[in-house]
Write a protein that holds these residues in place. Sequence first.
Motif, short mmCIF file in Angstrom:
data_model
loop_
_atom_site.label_atom_id
_atom_site.label_comp_id
_atom_site.label_asym_id
_atom_site.label_seq_id
_atom_site.Cartn_x
_atom_site.Cartn_y
_atom_site.Cartn_z
N GLY A 115 1.36 37.46 -3.44
CA GLY A 115 2.35 38.47 -3.76
C GLY A 115 3.29 38.76 -2.61
N PRO A 116 4.02 39.89 -2.74
CA PRO A 116 5.00 40.27 -1.72
C PRO A 116 4.41 40.46 -0.32
N TRP A 117 3.11 40.76 -0.24
CA TRP A 117 2.47 40.94 1.06
C TRP A 117 2.51 39.67 1.90
N SER A 118 2.70 38.50 1.25
CA SER A 118 2.66 37.23 1.98
C SER A 118 3.97 36.89 2.69
N THR A 119 5.04 37.61 2.39
CA THR A 119 6.33 37.30 3.00
C THR A 119 6.29 37.33 4.53
N PRO A 147 12.61 32.04 1.52
CA PRO A 147 12.23 33.39 1.11
C PRO A 147 12.64 33.66 -0.33
N PRO A 148 11.82 34.41 -1.08
CA PRO A 148 12.17 34.71 -2.46
C PRO A 148 13.37 35.63 -2.52
N THR A 149 14.03 35.63 -3.66
CA THR A 149 15.14 36.57 -3.81
C THR A 149 14.57 37.98 -3.74
N GLY A 150 15.32 38.87 -3.18
CA GLY A 150 14.84 40.22 -2.96
C GLY A 150 14.49 40.96 -4.24
N PRO A 151 13.58 41.93 -4.16
CA PRO A 151 13.16 42.70 -5.33
C PRO A 151 14.30 43.32 -6.12
N PRO A 152 15.36 43.88 -5.49
CA PRO A 152 16.44 44.44 -6.31
C PRO A 152 17.08 43.39 -7.22
N ARG A 153 17.28 42.18 -6.71
CA ARG A 153 17.88 41.12 -7.53
C ARG A 153 16.94 40.71 -8.65
N VAL A 154 15.64 40.69 -8.37
CA VAL A 154 14.65 40.33 -9.39
C VAL A 154 14.65 41.39 -10.47
N ARG A 155 14.64 42.66 -10.07
CA ARG A 155 14.65 43.76 -11.04
C ARG A 155 15.90 43.71 -11.91
N ASP A 156 17.05 43.42 -11.28
CA ASP A 156 18.30 43.35 -12.04
C ASP A 156 18.25 42.24 -13.08
N ARG A 157 17.68 41.14 -12.72
CA ARG A 157 17.69 39.98 -13.61
C ARG A 157 16.57 40.01 -14.65
N PHE A 158 15.36 40.45 -14.26
CA PHE A 158 14.20 40.36 -15.14
C PHE A 158 13.64 41.70 -15.60
N GLY A 159 14.17 42.79 -15.12
CA GLY A 159 13.68 44.09 -15.56
C GLY A 159 12.85 44.78 -14.49
N PRO A 160 12.54 46.07 -14.73
CA PRO A 160 11.85 46.85 -13.70
C PRO A 160 10.40 46.44 -13.44
N GLY A 161 9.72 45.78 -14.37
CA GLY A 161 8.33 45.41 -14.17
C GLY A 161 8.14 44.03 -13.55
N ALA A 162 9.22 43.36 -13.15
CA ALA A 162 9.12 41.99 -12.63
C ALA A 162 8.50 41.98 -11.24
N ARG A 163 7.71 40.96 -10.98
CA ARG A 163 7.08 40.79 -9.67
C ARG A 163 7.40 39.39 -9.14
N VAL A 164 7.49 39.29 -7.81
CA VAL A 164 7.74 38.00 -7.16
C VAL A 164 6.43 37.54 -6.52
N SER A 165 6.09 36.27 -6.75
CA SER A 165 4.91 35.71 -6.09
C SER A 165 5.15 34.24 -5.80
N GLN A 166 4.46 33.74 -4.78
CA GLN A 166 4.51 32.33 -4.44
C GLN A 166 3.21 31.69 -4.91
#
Length: 137
Positions: free
Chosen positions: A52-56, A14-33
């Motif tokens: 995108g996140p819908w695939s989790t 599973p990808p790192t959660g959105p809060p961790r992504v936002r903390d590391r890369f900023g508020p506009g960061a998105r996670v995708s596989q």
Amino acid sequence: MQAFRRGRRRRWAPPTGPPRVRDRFGPGARVSQRLHPPILRTLGMHKKISLGPWSTPVFRLLAGARRLRGTPFDLFGYARVRWVERDANHGLAVTIAGLPDEVRGYEQVRLDNVTRYRQRLNDLRLELKRSHPVSTP
């Protein structure tokens, strides 16, 4: 997406959660596989797709379905690649099972045959491991 942990290969992590992504890369960061399923290659598509996140939840469902592997309900097991893989491994397994028949003779002849048996067994085990790495759930 593959993750490696303690020398074992896992199909999906599973990808790192959105809060961790936002903390590391900023508020506009998105996670995708990004992946390229074999069915797309069959259909002629040669590029990876982004999910995108819908695939989790879909990936979680697939991870839970790993208990179906090797059963008649394993839909991915019907692919031609899997049939060829099983046939190849079956031939190796039959060869390995027949190795003890080669240990014959008396005294020194038998000891020489045991040495050849052990060497051939190690070679076949390595070949089996290379042709079909073991993945643990």
